[in-house]
Design a protein around this motif. Sequence first.
Motif, short mmCIF file in Angstrom:
data_model
loop_
_atom_site.label_atom_id
_atom_site.label_comp_id
_atom_site.label_asym_id
_atom_site.label_seq_id
_atom_site.Cartn_x
_atom_site.Cartn_y
_atom_site.Cartn_z
N LEU A 35 -0.22 -6.79 -11.00
CA LEU A 35 -1.93 -6.71 -10.89
C LEU A 35 -1.72 -5.83 -9.28
CD1 LEU A 35 -4.17 -8.98 -12.44
CD2 LEU A 35 -4.03 -6.57 -12.70
N ALA A 36 -0.60 -6.20 -8.68
CA ALA A 36 -0.76 -6.31 -7.34
C ALA A 36 0.33 -4.99 -6.82
CB ALA A 36 0.41 -7.68 -6.03
N ILE A 37 0.75 -4.96 -7.93
CA ILE A 37 1.72 -2.83 -8.27
C ILE A 37 0.34 -2.23 -7.61
CG2 ILE A 37 2.98 -0.88 -9.33
CD1 ILE A 37 4.75 -3.61 -9.52
N MET A 38 -0.40 -2.77 -9.43
CA MET A 38 -1.68 -1.48 -9.90
C MET A 38 -3.03 -1.35 -8.54
SD MET A 38 -2.63 -2.77 -13.80
CE MET A 38 -3.93 -2.42 -14.00
N GLU A 39 -3.12 -2.47 -7.67
CA GLU A 39 -3.86 -2.57 -6.60
C GLU A 39 -3.09 -1.49 -5.71
OE1 GLU A 39 -4.28 -5.99 -4.31
OE2 GLU A 39 -6.85 -6.39 -4.97
N ARG A 40 -1.78 -1.71 -5.57
CA ARG A 40 -1.54 -1.12 -4.68
C ARG A 40 -1.86 1.02 -4.52
NH1 ARG A 40 3.98 -2.20 -4.15
NH2 ARG A 40 4.80 -0.67 -4.99
N GLU A 41 -1.42 0.55 -6.13
CA GLU A 41 -1.03 2.50 -6.85
C GLU A 41 -2.82 2.53 -6.43
OE1 GLU A 41 1.04 4.55 -7.54
OE2 GLU A 41 2.50 2.79 -6.63
N THR A 42 -3.64 2.27 -6.93
CA THR A 42 -4.62 2.41 -6.47
C THR A 42 -5.50 2.59 -5.33
OG1 THR A 42 -5.38 0.93 -8.58
CG2 THR A 42 -7.44 1.85 -7.80
N ALA A 43 -4.95 1.80 -4.30
CA ALA A 43 -5.78 2.03 -2.96
C ALA A 43 -4.57 3.60 -2.18
CB ALA A 43 -5.28 0.71 -2.06
N ARG A 44 -3.52 3.74 -2.48
CA ARG A 44 -3.03 4.75 -2.35
C ARG A 44 -3.61 6.02 -2.83
NH1 ARG A 44 1.94 7.60 -3.90
NH2 ARG A 44 2.54 7.20 -5.15
N MET A 45 -4.38 5.62 -4.11
CA MET A 45 -4.90 7.51 -4.54
C MET A 45 -5.82 7.65 -4.32
SD MET A 45 -4.22 6.91 -8.79
CE MET A 45 -5.47 7.89 -9.39
N ASN A 46 -6.79 6.19 -4.16
CA ASN A 46 -7.97 6.71 -2.67
C ASN A 46 -7.64 7.20 -1.88
OD1 ASN A 46 -10.46 5.14 -2.93
ND2 ASN A 46 -10.24 4.01 -1.40
N ARG A 47 -6.92 6.52 -0.70
CA ARG A 47 -6.46 7.10 0.12
C ARG A 47 -6.31 9.10 0.12
NH1 ARG A 47 -3.38 3.08 1.55
NH2 ARG A 47 -1.88 3.12 0.57
N LEU A 48 -5.64 9.66 -0.68
CA LEU A 48 -5.16 10.86 -1.21
C LEU A 48 -6.56 11.58 -1.36
CD1 LEU A 48 -3.29 12.73 -1.79
CD2 LEU A 48 -2.81 12.14 -4.69
N VAL A 49 -7.72 10.85 -2.55
CA VAL A 49 -8.62 11.51 -2.53
C VAL A 49 -9.40 11.14 -1.07
CG1 VAL A 49 -10.85 11.29 -3.54
CG2 VAL A 49 -8.93 10.95 -5.16
N ASN A 50 -9.29 11.40 -0.91
CA ASN A 50 -10.09 9.96 0.67
C ASN A 50 -9.76 11.57 2.02
OD1 ASN A 50 -11.93 8.68 0.30
ND2 ASN A 50 -11.09 7.25 1.40
N ASP A 51 -8.40 11.78 1.64
CA ASP A 51 -8.20 12.45 2.01
C ASP A 51 -7.80 14.45 2.13
OD1 ASP A 51 -6.51 10.99 4.74
OD2 ASP A 51 -4.77 11.51 3.71
N LEU A 52 -7.94 14.01 1.30
CA LEU A 52 -8.40 15.28 0.31
C LEU A 52 -9.60 16.24 0.44
CD1 LEU A 52 -6.49 15.18 -3.18
CD2 LEU A 52 -6.06 17.26 -1.10
N LEU A 53 -10.53 14.53 0.92
CA LEU A 53 -12.05 15.13 1.32
C LEU A 53 -12.39 15.13 3.01
CD1 LEU A 53 -14.12 12.38 -1.04
CD2 LEU A 53 -14.34 15.09 -1.43
N SER A 54 -10.92 15.07 3.40
CA SER A 54 -11.23 14.98 4.62
C SER A 54 -11.01 17.22 4.99
CB SER A 54 -10.05 14.24 5.73
OG SER A 54 -11.14 13.20 5.78
#
Length: 270
Positions: free
Chosen positions: A75-94
Amino acid sequence: GEGEQIFSVRATPLKGRVMLAFEDLSQTEAAQQIRRDFVANVSHELKTPLTALMGFIETLRGPARNDETARERFLAIMERETARMNRLVNDLLSLSRVEAVARQRPSDEVDVPRLLASALNALRPIAEEAGVEVVFDLPEDLPPVPGDADQLTQVFTNLIENALKYGASGKRIEVRVTREERVASLKGPALRCEVRDFGYGIDPIHIPRLTERFYRVDSHRSREMGGTGLGLAIAKHIIARHRGRFAIESKPGEGARFTVFLPVGAGQGG
Ligand code: ADP
């Protein structure tokens, strides 16, 4: 590279004369190629964490179903991967927002040293956790520049975050703003904003490509650090919108220096 004009030249003999037809390909083939590469990169960047997530979900449903320790770890790894995807999508929107306003002149009056002070303040916990001392010189008597405060905050936050991520081994970063009477390439006065670290630096062969989307010197390391590979590309676009300049210098083993020159608006130059 991006944003360049690319022309195809056709020479057609016509009644003993040679007609030269210039066709601007920047909006056609070359642009399409860049777009295709970009979409392929984005898909790949999203696919990697998604594949990991799907694998872990399967494991949690099956073999690890009754293993409390494994479950927590996954679950900790999944949380980290999800956070990374979230950052990626935020950067793409930026990136797409920055592109959308690329031709609009930014209209805020920005107090750059103050903006840098608050960016540093927000990142203080990260610096403390990394054991990095932050040395800064942010004079209060500098003229404001015409700019977009949110976008400039994004640029400096990214540069400071990078210094803390990649330069942490140097144990110190420096942030300063000075006024330059004349920056030749800007034909006038500018604020010189510098973020410097004393970490392992960057091999010069990589420097010209650092502002390309998804370009990383060491993609494994960047991913480990939670990077998206888009920070410097976004910075480049924002600085261009401000009609500024961006310089990256490094001596491998001694650290890296990122300098942003922002023109001081006409009439405030003094
Ligand atoms: P990332 O999300 O990977 O940090 P950036 O666009 O911000 O993406 O940076 C691109 C690459 O430039 C990084 O992956 C890293 O290899 C390199 N880089 C950026 N800042 C520094 C620095 N201060 N020291 C060494 N390398 C750096």
